[in-house]
Each structure stands twice: as C-alpha cells, then as structure tokens.
Design a protein around this motif. Sequence first.
Motif, PDB file in Angstrom:
ATOM      1  N   ASP A   1     -53.959  54.041  60.534  1.00  0.00           N
ATOM      2  CA  ASP A   1     -55.109  53.270  61.011  1.00  0.00           C
ATOM      3  C   ASP A   1     -54.761  52.570  62.320  1.00  0.00           C
ATOM      4  OD1 ASP A   1     -57.582  51.970  61.150  1.00  0.00           O
ATOM      5  OD2 ASP A   1     -56.929  50.345  59.847  1.00  0.00           O
ATOM      6  N   ARG A   2     -53.635  51.864  62.354  1.00  0.00           N
ATOM      7  CA  ARG A   2     -53.241  51.116  63.553  1.00  0.00           C
ATOM      8  C   ARG A   2     -52.934  52.035  64.731  1.00  0.00           C
ATOM      9  NH1 ARG A   2     -48.272  47.734  63.387  1.00  0.00           N
ATOM     10  NH2 ARG A   2     -48.814  47.201  65.500  1.00  0.00           N
ATOM     11  N   ALA A   3     -52.154  53.076  64.494  1.00  0.00           N
ATOM     12  CA  ALA A   3     -51.674  53.932  65.582  1.00  0.00           C
ATOM     13  C   ALA A   3     -52.732  54.904  66.091  1.00  0.00           C
ATOM     14  CB  ALA A   3     -50.433  54.714  65.139  1.00  0.00           C
ATOM     15  N   LEU A   4     -53.589  55.398  65.199  1.00  0.00           N
ATOM     16  CA  LEU A   4     -54.501  56.478  65.585  1.00  0.00           C
ATOM     17  C   LEU A   4     -55.956  56.246  65.194  1.00  0.00           C
ATOM     18  CD1 LEU A   4     -52.118  59.387  64.596  1.00  0.00           C
ATOM     19  CD2 LEU A   4     -52.641  58.610  66.917  1.00  0.00           C
ATOM     20  N   GLY A   5     -56.238  55.162  64.501  1.00  0.00           N
ATOM     21  CA  GLY A   5     -57.614  54.877  64.106  1.00  0.00           C
ATOM     22  C   GLY A   5     -58.138  55.788  63.008  1.00  0.00           C
ATOM     23  N   LEU A   6     -57.238  56.436  62.261  1.00  0.00           N
ATOM     24  CA  LEU A   6     -57.664  57.325  61.177  1.00  0.00           C
ATOM     25  C   LEU A   6     -58.019  56.492  59.950  1.00  0.00           C
ATOM     26  CD1 LEU A   6     -55.050  60.210  61.483  1.00  0.00           C
ATOM     27  CD2 LEU A   6     -57.314  60.026  62.536  1.00  0.00           C
TER      28      LEU A   6
ATOM     29  N   LEU B   1     -57.470  61.446  55.330  1.00  0.00           N
ATOM     30  CA  LEU B   1     -57.837  60.613  56.469  1.00  0.00           C
ATOM     31  C   LEU B   1     -58.691  61.417  57.431  1.00  0.00           C
ATOM     32  CD1 LEU B   1     -54.380  58.934  57.188  1.00  0.00           C
ATOM     33  CD2 LEU B   1     -56.223  58.122  55.712  1.00  0.00           C
ATOM     34  N   THR B   2     -59.626  60.732  58.075  1.00  0.00           N
ATOM     35  CA  THR B   2     -60.522  61.394  59.022  1.00  0.00           C
ATOM     36  C   THR B   2     -60.520  60.654  60.352  1.00  0.00           C
ATOM     37  OG1 THR B   2     -62.796  62.106  59.419  1.00  0.00           O
ATOM     38  CG2 THR B   2     -62.516  60.072  58.181  1.00  0.00           C
ATOM     39  N   ASP B   3     -60.819  61.400  61.406  1.00  0.00           N
ATOM     40  CA  ASP B   3     -61.010  60.784  62.715  1.00  0.00           C
ATOM     41  C   ASP B   3     -62.474  60.425  62.930  1.00  0.00           C
ATOM     42  OD1 ASP B   3     -62.243  63.234  63.231  1.00  0.00           O
ATOM     43  OD2 ASP B   3     -60.670  63.940  64.573  1.00  0.00           O
TER      44      ASP B   3
END
Length: 124
Positions: A25-30, A48-50
Amino acid sequence: MNINSKFDHYNFNVLDLEKSLSFYDRALGLKEARRKTAGDGSFILVYLTDGKTGFSLELTWLRDREEPYDLGESEFHLCMRVAGDYDEIRKYHKEMECVCYENAAMGLYFIEDPDGDWIEILPE
C-alpha cells in the motif's frame, strides 16, 4: 489448437501478511481486492489491485511457515509502471529504504518487499 489466454495474477509468498500489505500500500498504492481464508486457518490468500487493470498480485500467507523463503537468485520479478514524477517516486522509495538496485543508464530501479521479492519500477 489456438488457446486464448490472458494474464490474471502473480503470486508472492509472504511471512508477515500485515507487514506485506502495509508495504504494498505504502510503496505502490496497491489495495486489497479480496481474500480467501482456509477453513482450518492454514493459509490466507490476499489479492491486491492497482484499481486500473485486471491484473492482481496474490499474497499467500501460510500459517505453519516460519523460515524465510528461498528466492534462489532472484532473477524473477514483478514490474510496475508508475505515473507522476518518476524522480520524486524514486526519492520516496529511497526514503522508505526499499530501493535495492538502480540502473540509471536504463532508467529503472528495483524495490524489495519485506520478504526479499524484487519489484521493478518504470515510468508510465
């Protein structure tokens, strides 16, 4: 035979599910799209989804796993394209202390998740 297939998901096994969810979540917003928990509690699968594509990253947590996973020579990896100011995103990842490899000549870098899996970061 003509087989019509499409990419669906990629899997990483993780030791600490909550730590991994926070990292992605923090690194890639997934974000978590769905999860499946075994009836006996022996495993949890979190997808997880983008929020933009149909592709997902499956994180697999196994209750009885205590030792780190053997990642071999880490020649496999997930690749993410990021929108926005690429240099600012790289700076943010450096502040998170997760950048594990950079190749300025090729215009790319890799971040490492809590279990040692590498994720290539490219500009959109």
